[in-house]
Design an enzyme around this catalytic site. Structure first.
Site, PDB file in Angstrom:
ATOM      1  N   ASP A  85      46.405  36.009  36.445  1.00  0.00           N
ATOM      2  CA  ASP A  85      45.131  36.723  36.490  1.00  0.00           C
ATOM      3  C   ASP A  85      44.798  36.974  37.956  1.00  0.00           C
ATOM      4  O   ASP A  85      44.590  36.029  38.725  1.00  0.00           O
ATOM      5  CB  ASP A  85      44.037  35.879  35.824  1.00  0.00           C
ATOM      6  CG  ASP A  85      42.811  36.709  35.468  1.00  0.00           C
ATOM      7  OD1 ASP A  85      42.724  37.861  35.918  1.00  0.00           O
ATOM      8  OD2 ASP A  85      41.935  36.190  34.742  1.00  0.00           O
TER       9      ASP A  85
ATOM     10  N   ASP B 117      45.061  43.734  35.589  1.00  0.00           N
ATOM     11  CA  ASP B 117      45.120  42.563  36.467  1.00  0.00           C
ATOM     12  C   ASP B 117      45.503  41.277  35.755  1.00  0.00           C
ATOM     13  O   ASP B 117      45.323  40.196  36.303  1.00  0.00           O
ATOM     14  CB  ASP B 117      43.769  42.371  37.157  1.00  0.00           C
ATOM     15  CG  ASP B 117      42.633  42.122  36.167  1.00  0.00           C
ATOM     16  OD1 ASP B 117      42.810  42.425  34.972  1.00  0.00           O
ATOM     17  OD2 ASP B 117      41.579  41.618  36.586  1.00  0.00           O
ATOM     18  N   GLU B 118      46.072  41.374  34.565  1.00  0.00           N
ATOM     19  CA  GLU B 118      46.294  40.167  33.766  1.00  0.00           C
ATOM     20  C   GLU B 118      47.507  40.360  32.865  1.00  0.00           C
ATOM     21  O   GLU B 118      47.693  41.421  32.276  1.00  0.00           O
ATOM     22  CB  GLU B 118      45.044  39.908  32.921  1.00  0.00           C
ATOM     23  CG  GLU B 118      45.014  38.627  32.163  1.00  0.00           C
ATOM     24  CD  GLU B 118      43.714  38.477  31.382  1.00  0.00           C
ATOM     25  OE1 GLU B 118      43.589  37.452  30.682  1.00  0.00           O
ATOM     26  OE2 GLU B 118      42.835  39.363  31.450  1.00  0.00           O
TER      27      GLU B 118
END
Length: 468
Positions: free
Chosen positions: A11, A105-106
């Site tokens: 993350d 983003d993950e």
């Protein structure tokens, strides 16, 4: 479940805000809020400095401004964020063929499937090296969680924030989860959390103590069984490399309610064209057209129509959306409109006939990025050309970014990712020497790039590693 912590969850830390801080030296260490800046905008991401004041994602922007009036408020640069995300995902795919992105983003990674890790020690080494590689390639930080299941890996990465690494060793899961809040478990939001609290259940261990039957009684069969299993740290979900899209949609929220029925219709047509562009960009078509309308009183209506076969024809989708709009009462005003297509396929019904004829049918009407609206509907020049936080270039002063605009003026801070905090200057919005520019790379490899020179100028939208 596995016997080694070989599922990794990455993350990126406050991703959008961190990109903006890395791009803009004057904002490093400062409160930064990224999101829609209109009266009905919401926060997309807040930097850790802004979170100290209580600002968080999905908060109304007006509330964020009251909590942190001195923060920098910026319009997202999604194209730039996506370019950086692609570099991060490349690093993940080098570790394993099983990478499951959840957002820009993950992502989850099955390290065992790629032979990158097979026990705690090797997994810990991979996680540490990944964090170092991300920093080298993007200049940003990411938090890594390692565990024997997806649920636990995600919990671990949350514990690792910001810029850390946490490993949950197999066999320790129950002891670790027990004292945690029930809100830690996936699917337990504010409403479910309050429902459990009223029943005297606030921790994960109390879910286990209450028993599965009690969870089913409180939450229903499906949710109750699932929540009890998670409380026992049971999660056998695999990492899935590709997630098949179920629908493609676009929507807009308007700063002022739209009352004019003609304008509502024009907006729906424009949204239909944007939806078609996304369909074609993904190589897809669809059978079901969906219209979403949120009215002045926040009531949300959806209408749908299923066609005989899949299509990506803009004329067909426009007409279907217009028919759906005819069935919705918008006299009180509209605050949000959306058009979507579901029932996706990788071919179109029209293509089948066109292939037989040796040609592809022409689209009905233009597919322009921004349809021309009536003059009174067009936004002011300053709002269209100079969104806060976006990149510009001046013929004399070089590369900079917009701090704000209004009353015929635009204020620009001239600095680059590799420079010292820059000076601020103000220009007329129609200054011929000022023009929009592409973002500069966050990680620079040449002296010219650090100065915003020819090699790092308007054409540089990617992110390059410092390594040769």
């Amino acid at each position: 479940m596995r016997t080694a912590p070989t599922i990794l969850h990455l993350d990126m830390d406050a991703f959008f805000a961190s990109v903006e801080q890395a791009s803009k030296p004057s904002l490093r260490g400062k409160a930064v809020v990224v999101g829609g800046l209109g009266p009905r905008g919401v926060v997309a991401t807040a930097s850790y400095e802004a979170r100290v004041f209580g600002v968080h994602s999905a908060m109304p922007m007006g509330q964020a401004r009251r909590l942190a009036p001195n923060a920098a408020y910026l319009v997202p640069r999604f194209g730039f964020y996506k370019a950086i995300s692609e570099r991060v995902m490349e690093l993940l795919r080098a570790l394993s063929p099983l990478v499951e992105p959840l957002s820009l983003d993950e992502a989850f990674v099955d390290l065992e499937a790629g032979g990158a890790a097979w026990d705690e020690q090797s997994a810990r080494l991979v996680g540490g090296q990944l964090r170092a590689d991300i920093r080298a390639v993007t200049g940003l930080t990411g938090s890594v969680g390692l565990a024997a299941s997806k649920m636990l890996a995600k919990i671990a990465s949350e514990q690792a924030k910001p810029d850390g690494l946490v490993v949950i060793e197999p066999g320790t899961e129950r002891a670790m989860l027990g004292p945690m809040s029930v809100r830690t478990l996936p699917g337990v939001g504010p409403a479910t959390g309050d429902h459990l609290r009223r029943a005297g259940i606030t921790t994960i261990e109390e879910i286990v103590e209450a028993g599965e039957d009690e969870m089913v009684r409180l939450l229903g069969k499906s949710h109750g069984h699932g929540l009890y299993a998670m409380a026992l740290a049971r999660d056998d979900r695999p990492v899935v490399a590709e997630r098949e899209a179920k629908s493609v949609s676009v929507e807009d929220t308007y700063d002022v309610d739209i009352h004019d029925r003609v304008r509502v219709g024009l907006e729906v047509q424009r949204l239909a064209d944007r939806c078609v562009r996304r369909l074609r960009g993904a190589g897809l078509s669809g059978r079901t057209i969906v219209l979403k309308v949120r009215r002045y009183d926040f009531s949300t209506l959806t209408r749908s129509e299923t066609l005989r076969g899949p299509t990506d024809d803009p004329g067909v989708i426009r007409e279907a959306a217009a028919r759906l709009l005819d069935s919705v009462d918008t006299t009180g005003g509209v605050r949000l409109l959306g058009v979507g297509v579901s029932g996706l396929a990788d071919y179109t019904q029209e293509d089948l006939f066109a292939q037989a004829a040796g040609e592809r049918p022409e689209a009905e009407g233009p597919l322009e990025e921004d349809a021309v609206a009536p003059a009174e509907e067009q936004p002011a020049l300053a709002e269209r050309r100079w969104p806060a936080g976006h990149d510009v270039r001046h013929a004399l002063f070089g590369h900079g970014w917009v701090q704000g605009s209004g009353l015929g003026r635009v204020t620009v801070r001239f600095e680059t990712p590799g420079s010292e905090p820059g000076r601020v200057r103000t220009f007329r919005v129609d200054d011929p020497d000022l023009e929009p520019a592409d973002p500069l790379p966050l990680v620079l490899s040449t002296p010219e790039e650090s100065r915003g020179g020819p090699e790092g100028g308007a054409g540089a939208v990617g992110v390059r590693s410092a390594a040769p």
